[in-house]
Design an enzyme around this catalytic site. Structure first.
Site, mmCIF file in Angstrom:
data_model
loop_
_atom_site.group_PDB
_atom_site.id
_atom_site.type_symbol
_atom_site.label_atom_id
_atom_site.label_comp_id
_atom_site.label_asym_id
_atom_site.label_seq_id
_atom_site.Cartn_x
_atom_site.Cartn_y
_atom_site.Cartn_z
ATOM 1 N N CYS A 195 -66.618 50.401 -23.037
ATOM 2 C CA CYS A 195 -66.936 50.352 -21.588
ATOM 3 C C CYS A 195 -67.850 51.503 -21.206
ATOM 4 O O CYS A 195 -67.709 52.093 -20.119
ATOM 5 C CB CYS A 195 -65.681 50.380 -20.727
ATOM 6 S SG CYS A 195 -64.702 48.900 -20.886
ATOM 7 N N LYS B 105 -52.160 55.218 -19.766
ATOM 8 C CA LYS B 105 -52.716 56.091 -20.816
ATOM 9 C C LYS B 105 -51.881 57.369 -20.930
ATOM 10 O O LYS B 105 -52.174 58.254 -21.722
ATOM 11 C CB LYS B 105 -54.172 56.448 -20.475
ATOM 12 C CG LYS B 105 -55.098 55.225 -20.465
ATOM 13 C CD LYS B 105 -56.511 55.625 -20.169
ATOM 14 C CE LYS B 105 -57.380 54.481 -19.756
ATOM 15 N NZ LYS B 105 -57.717 53.538 -20.823
ATOM 16 N N HIS C 66 -67.470 56.019 -18.221
ATOM 17 C CA HIS C 66 -66.883 54.677 -18.363
ATOM 18 C C HIS C 66 -67.458 53.811 -17.245
ATOM 19 O O HIS C 66 -67.763 54.309 -16.150
ATOM 20 C CB HIS C 66 -65.363 54.833 -18.205
ATOM 21 C CG HIS C 66 -64.551 53.614 -18.478
ATOM 22 N ND1 HIS C 66 -64.455 52.567 -17.583
ATOM 23 C CD2 HIS C 66 -63.765 53.281 -19.531
ATOM 24 C CE1 HIS C 66 -63.642 51.647 -18.078
ATOM 25 N NE2 HIS C 66 -63.216 52.048 -19.267
ATOM 26 N N ASP D 164 -62.887 61.562 -12.833
ATOM 27 C CA ASP D 164 -62.189 60.477 -13.518
ATOM 28 C C ASP D 164 -61.357 61.127 -14.624
ATOM 29 O O ASP D 164 -61.888 61.513 -15.669
ATOM 30 C CB ASP D 164 -63.233 59.500 -14.089
ATOM 31 C CG ASP D 164 -62.624 58.460 -15.015
ATOM 32 O OD1 ASP D 164 -61.431 58.583 -15.340
ATOM 33 O OD2 ASP D 164 -63.357 57.539 -15.415
ATOM 34 N N GLN E 153 -58.744 60.091 -19.189
ATOM 35 C CA GLN E 153 -58.549 60.564 -20.572
ATOM 36 C C GLN E 153 -58.128 62.028 -20.623
ATOM 37 O O GLN E 153 -58.005 62.590 -21.710
ATOM 38 C CB GLN E 153 -59.843 60.385 -21.381
ATOM 39 C CG GLN E 153 -60.289 58.952 -21.520
ATOM 40 C CD GLN E 153 -59.363 58.099 -22.389
ATOM 41 O OE1 GLN E 153 -58.565 58.619 -23.169
ATOM 42 N NE2 GLN E 153 -59.465 56.800 -22.244
HETATM 43 N N1 PLP Z 1 -62.178 55.907 -16.953
HETATM 44 C C1 PLP Z 1 -61.992 56.250 -18.219
HETATM 45 C C2 PLP Z 1 -62.575 57.537 -18.732
HETATM 46 C C3 PLP Z 1 -61.255 55.417 -19.064
HETATM 47 O O1 PLP Z 1 -61.057 55.756 -20.340
HETATM 48 C C4 PLP Z 1 -60.719 54.213 -18.545
HETATM 49 C C5 PLP Z 1 -60.003 53.272 -19.427
HETATM 50 O O2 PLP Z 1 -60.256 53.194 -20.604
HETATM 51 C C6 PLP Z 1 -60.927 53.919 -17.199
HETATM 52 C C7 PLP Z 1 -61.665 54.787 -16.433
HETATM 53 C C8 PLP Z 1 -60.365 52.689 -16.580
HETATM 54 O O3 PLP Z 1 -58.958 52.778 -16.546
HETATM 55 P P1 PLP Z 1 -58.080 51.547 -16.055
HETATM 56 O O4 PLP Z 1 -58.546 50.359 -16.845
HETATM 57 O O5 PLP Z 1 -56.680 51.958 -16.379
HETATM 58 O O6 PLP Z 1 -58.318 51.398 -14.595
#
Ligand code: PLP
Length: 417
Positions: free
Chosen positions: A375, A237, A134, A211, A214
């Site tokens: 993203c 999430k 992401h 990260d 998910q």
């Molecule tokens: N990393 C991953 C794998 C994600 O799916 C997301 C959000 O879709 C993020 C980071 C960013 O999360 P946030 O917008 O809650 O900071």
């Protein structure tokens, strides 16, 4: 992570029809149709238990935390610090000092980039990310490279969306200072072999940030078992509120890092000559935090554990299998991301139809999916696609939702020919 495969034959079964009653939003209609919510990867819905916990806190216990001697301030402090202990247990951190409340995954990664990486890295050092990250786990590291002269390396994947572990190992060297990888890909659902990735990085003296945005909603995450140095995730999430998330960091590393932002709560003493900083975790939590968000997140963790993470993983695994099988029967549908170990996500494209157009037709049918690059533009470039349609599953989805998705796609096929 045993992300999707049921651990044992007698894994508890999740009664999704009953679970649905915990989520009032699922009763609403969209465009005159019952809502079919398949966008939990972007943000999941909240159960009554979370809504009530936030309401209860806001109605009866709210005040600012830490600094007050009065009863309400103490009640709020207890609720906030109680939430931190709840998070510690949820991810099996050693101490609440290792649990930093942040706005979400994005802020957690930026915190590590700016306070761990920026002071340490220099020209010649390397940061490794994977090809399926992401943007939140790419851009902060690119900024560090610009700021320090370090180089970003990319661990490749194959066209099924699998992380190529052997290729990753070839990139590792004593120059590698940081490895930053997703636990589960938000665009494809691939589960990465995080434990192996961590062990290989540690063998070269690099630290690893995972990260977990998910991953935490779909399986047990034990940061000690994974051995990672940092782990980031978002409350929204995980059936919790927006604006709250967690950075887990190994205490020894967090101790060695300078503060992130300056302000109230992160200090011990302030004078115009010298300021001394508070101990962990307050050192990284300047200003008034999202107190009700933390309370809601703790309630979400209670809720998830009441359902059982094994049962959740098994349930979502069945839905992913069912959706994958059914979608493949529709003419012109191609699944994107077919790694054997996947969690909760099915990405696809339909021949001759832009994913956004498909998303609009599905929305007319009440089916909420995400369309776009998710993203993850470098991943889309690798796949040679501008975008995909992504259906993501959660505890409240059922085989009926898969049926609705398939039927709406059938209608779209008729519209687009
Ligand atoms: N990393 C991953 C794998 C994600 O799916 C997301 C959000 O879709 C993020 C980071 C960013 O999360 P946030 O917008 O809650 O900071």
């Amino acid at each position: 992570m045993a992300a999707t495969a049921p651990r044992v034959a007698n894994t508890p079964v999740l009664d999704a029809e009953r679970v649905r009653r915990d989520f009032p939003i699922l009763d609403r209609t969209v465009n005159g149709r019952p809502l079919v919510y398949l966008d939990s990867g972007a943000s999941s819905q909240r159960p009554v238990a979370v809504l009530r916990a936030v309401e209860e806190y806001e109605t009866h216990s709210h005040a600012n935390i830490h600094r007050g001697v009065h009863a309400l301030s103490q009640a709020a402090t207890e609720a906030f610090e109680g939430a931190r202990e709840r998070v510690r247990r949820f991810i099996n951190a050693r101490s609440t000092k290792e649990v930093i409340f942040v706005r979400g995954t994005t802020e957690a990664i930026n915190l590590v980039a700016q306070t761990y990486a920026r002071p340490r890295l220099k020209a010649g050092d390397e940061i490794i990310v994977s090809e399926l990250e992401h943007h939140a786990n790419i851009v902060p590291w690119q900024m560090i490279c610009e700021q320090t002269g370090a180089t970003l390396k990319v661990a490749p994947i194959n066209t099924r969306g699998e992380f190529l572990f052997d290729e990753y190992v070839k990139l590792l060297s004593p120059r590698t200072k940081i490895v930053a990888v997703a636990h589960v890909s938000n665009a494809l659902g691939t589960v990465l072999p995080v434990k192996k990735i961590v062990d290989a990085a540690h063998a070269q003296g690099a630290v690893v940030l995972v990260d977990g945005a998910q991953a935490v909603p779909h399986s047990h995450v034990d940061v000690r078992a994974l051995g990672c140095d940092f782990y980031a995730f978002s409350g929204h999430k995980l059936y919790g509120p927006t604006g709250i998330g967690v950075l887990y960091g190994r205490e020894e590393l967090l101790q060695s890092m300078p503060p992130w932002q300056g302000g109230g709560d992160m200090i011990l003493t302030v004078s115009f000559d010298k300021t001394t900083y508070n101990d962990l975790p307050a050192k990284f939590e300047a200003g008034t935090p999202n107190i009700s968000g933390a309370v809601g997140l703790a309630a979400a963790m209670d809720y998830i554990e009441s359902l059982g993470l094994d049962a959740i993983a098994a349930h979502e695994h069945r839905l992913v299998e069912l959706a994958s099988a059914e979608l493949q029967k529709i003419p012109g549908i191609q699944l994107i991301g077919t790694a054997p170990n996947k969690a909760s996500i099915v990405s696809f494209v339909m021949d001759g139809v832009h994913p956004h157009d498909l998303g609009t037709i599905l929305d007319h049918e009440g089916v909420a999916v995400r369309t776009g690059h998710h993203c993850a533009m470098p991943l889309m470039t690798f796949l040679g696609l501008p975008a995909t349609v992504r259906a993501s599953f959660a505890v409240y989805n059922t085989a009926n939702d898969v049926k609705s998705l398939v039927s709406a796609l059938g209608k779209a096929r008729e519209v687009f020919g």
